[in-house]
Design a protein around this motif. Structure first.
Motif, PDB file in Angstrom:
ATOM      1  N   LEU A 201       3.527  -4.363   3.561  1.00 10.14           N
ATOM      2  CA  LEU A 201       3.247  -3.723   4.845  1.00 10.14           C
ATOM      3  C   LEU A 201       1.824  -3.972   5.325  1.00 10.14           C
ATOM      4  O   LEU A 201       1.597  -4.188   6.520  1.00 10.14           O
ATOM      5  N   ASP A 202       0.845  -3.962   4.428  1.00  6.73           N
ATOM      6  CA  ASP A 202      -0.538  -4.227   4.842  1.00  6.73           C
ATOM      7  C   ASP A 202      -0.671  -5.633   5.416  1.00  6.73           C
ATOM      8  O   ASP A 202      -1.356  -5.851   6.424  1.00  6.73           O
ATOM      9  N   THR A 203      -0.008  -6.603   4.769  1.00  2.00           N
ATOM     10  CA  THR A 203      -0.023  -7.974   5.268  1.00  2.00           C
ATOM     11  C   THR A 203       0.695  -8.079   6.610  1.00  2.00           C
ATOM     12  O   THR A 203       0.235  -8.787   7.520  1.00  2.00           O
ATOM     13  N   VAL A 204       1.806  -7.385   6.720  1.00  2.00           N
ATOM     14  CA  VAL A 204       2.551  -7.357   7.973  1.00  2.00           C
ATOM     15  C   VAL A 204       1.660  -6.895   9.115  1.00  2.00           C
ATOM     16  O   VAL A 204       1.646  -7.483  10.203  1.00  2.00           O
ATOM     17  N   LYS A 205       0.894  -5.859   8.852  1.00  2.00           N
ATOM     18  CA  LYS A 205       0.004  -5.333   9.894  1.00  2.00           C
ATOM     19  C   LYS A 205      -1.104  -6.324  10.225  1.00  2.00           C
ATOM     20  O   LYS A 205      -1.521  -6.443  11.385  1.00  2.00           O
ATOM     21  N   GLN A 206      -1.580  -7.066   9.213  1.00  2.00           N
ATOM     22  CA  GLN A 206      -2.624  -8.062   9.476  1.00  2.00           C
ATOM     23  C   GLN A 206      -2.123  -9.160  10.400  1.00  2.00           C
ATOM     24  O   GLN A 206      -2.842  -9.599  11.305  1.00  2.00           O
TER      25      GLN A 206
END
Length: 305
Positions: A201-206
């Motif tokens: 999810l953190d990568t998705v947001k990036q």
């Protein structure tokens, strides 16, 4: 493949080190064969991330098919040429398909957070356009007539997401739509959609700017919102998964297959890499074992001839 089966976990974070450790010595044994394949490097746009390698066949083909292969890396990592002791990784992929008669192109592309959607997919698109516009860089004595009208696009994991996205991006900035030259797409264990509790999810947001933006602009969202004309322009598609993919990724790929069938009216072909985990499907190429899935991909490509 027995050593892959001994890796108990299927989660991607858990399998990276043990899977690379299994295949690094196997690839080293094949170093001479992998490096025998001629390779040239070109820039397709201006930055250091806009470089690509072309692997040339060593046997003559009167009309040579082109395969553009997009690696994964979770949207934030990845490179077409890795440092030692893994410097044969991805070179093995290029050499494997070149040995089977394909001009094989492996581009780098921009990564998050240095680029955001749709930056990486635009790079995939532009690498293909480079090939179409520069056949002189693909032409050798063994490949005198590169077939730029029937390119096959293959992506793995995040690379599969970027590959599909490239096929549905607007073409307003170019008079030649990408779809007119891409004859087929091979999408391997694609990161096509995400859940609110996804470990990425953190990568998705990036890359997408947020979870809601990802739901609109990841491959599943783009497929749902695409116009009928865009859907009609999609090439033949085959979905590839390893037998030992994470359960969540297997579900995402099943859902994407159903969505493709619903939108296109055609059930996409499916190939399963028996015994393979998420990473071993690529690392096995050129080792002489575990390559059956790739031979099935080649047979699927040849069906279109």
């Amino acid at each position: 493949m027995d050593k892959v089966a001994q890796i108990a976990s299927t989660e991607i974070g858990d399998i990276i080190v043990p899977t690379f450790s299994v295949f690094a010595p196997l690839l080293e044994e094949k170093r001479a064969e992998i490096q025998e394949i001629p390779r040239s490097t070109f820039k397709y746009r201006s930055t250091d991330r806009h470089q690509l390698d072309v692997y040339y066949p060593i046997t003559r083909e009167d009309k040579t098919q082109i395969l553009v292969w997009i690696y994964g890396g979770g949207f934030t990592t990845g490179e077409r040429q890795m440092p030692a002791p893994f410097d044969l990784v991805y070179a093995n992929v290029g050499a494997y398909f070149a040995r089977r008669g394909f001009i094989t192109i492996i581009p780098d592309y921009r990564l998050a957070p240095d680029t955001v959607f749709p930056g990486a997919a635009e790079d995939v698109r532009d690498a293909i356009r480079w090939a179409i516009k520069h056949p002189e860089h693909l032409t050798t004595q063994n490949s005198p007539n590169p077939d730029t009208k029937n390119i096959f696009l293959m992506g793995h994991s995040a690379g599969a997401a970027h590959a599909f996205t490239a096929l549905v991006l607007p073409n307003a900035d170019d008079s030649t739509p990408l779809q007119s030259s891409v004859a087929g797409a091979i999408l391997c264990a694609g990161a096509f959609d995400f859940a609110p509790d996804d470990p990425m999810l953190d990568t998705v947001k990036q890359y997408w700017g947020g979870f809601e933006q990802a739901k609109e602009n990841d491959p599943m969202g783009l497929l749902a919102s695409a116009s009928q004309s865009v859907v009609a322009s999609l090439p033949r598609i085959v979905l590839v998964v390893g037998e030992r993919e994470p359960s969540s990724l297997l579900q995402v790929n099943q859902d994407f297959s159903q969505a493709l069938e619903s939108r296109t009216g055609k059930k996409p072909a499916k190939i399963v890499g028996q015994g393979h985990n998420h990473l071993s499907v690529n690392l096995t190429l050129g080792t002489g074992g575990g390559e059956k899935w790739a031979e099935e991909v080649i047979a699927w490509i040849r069906k279109s001839e």
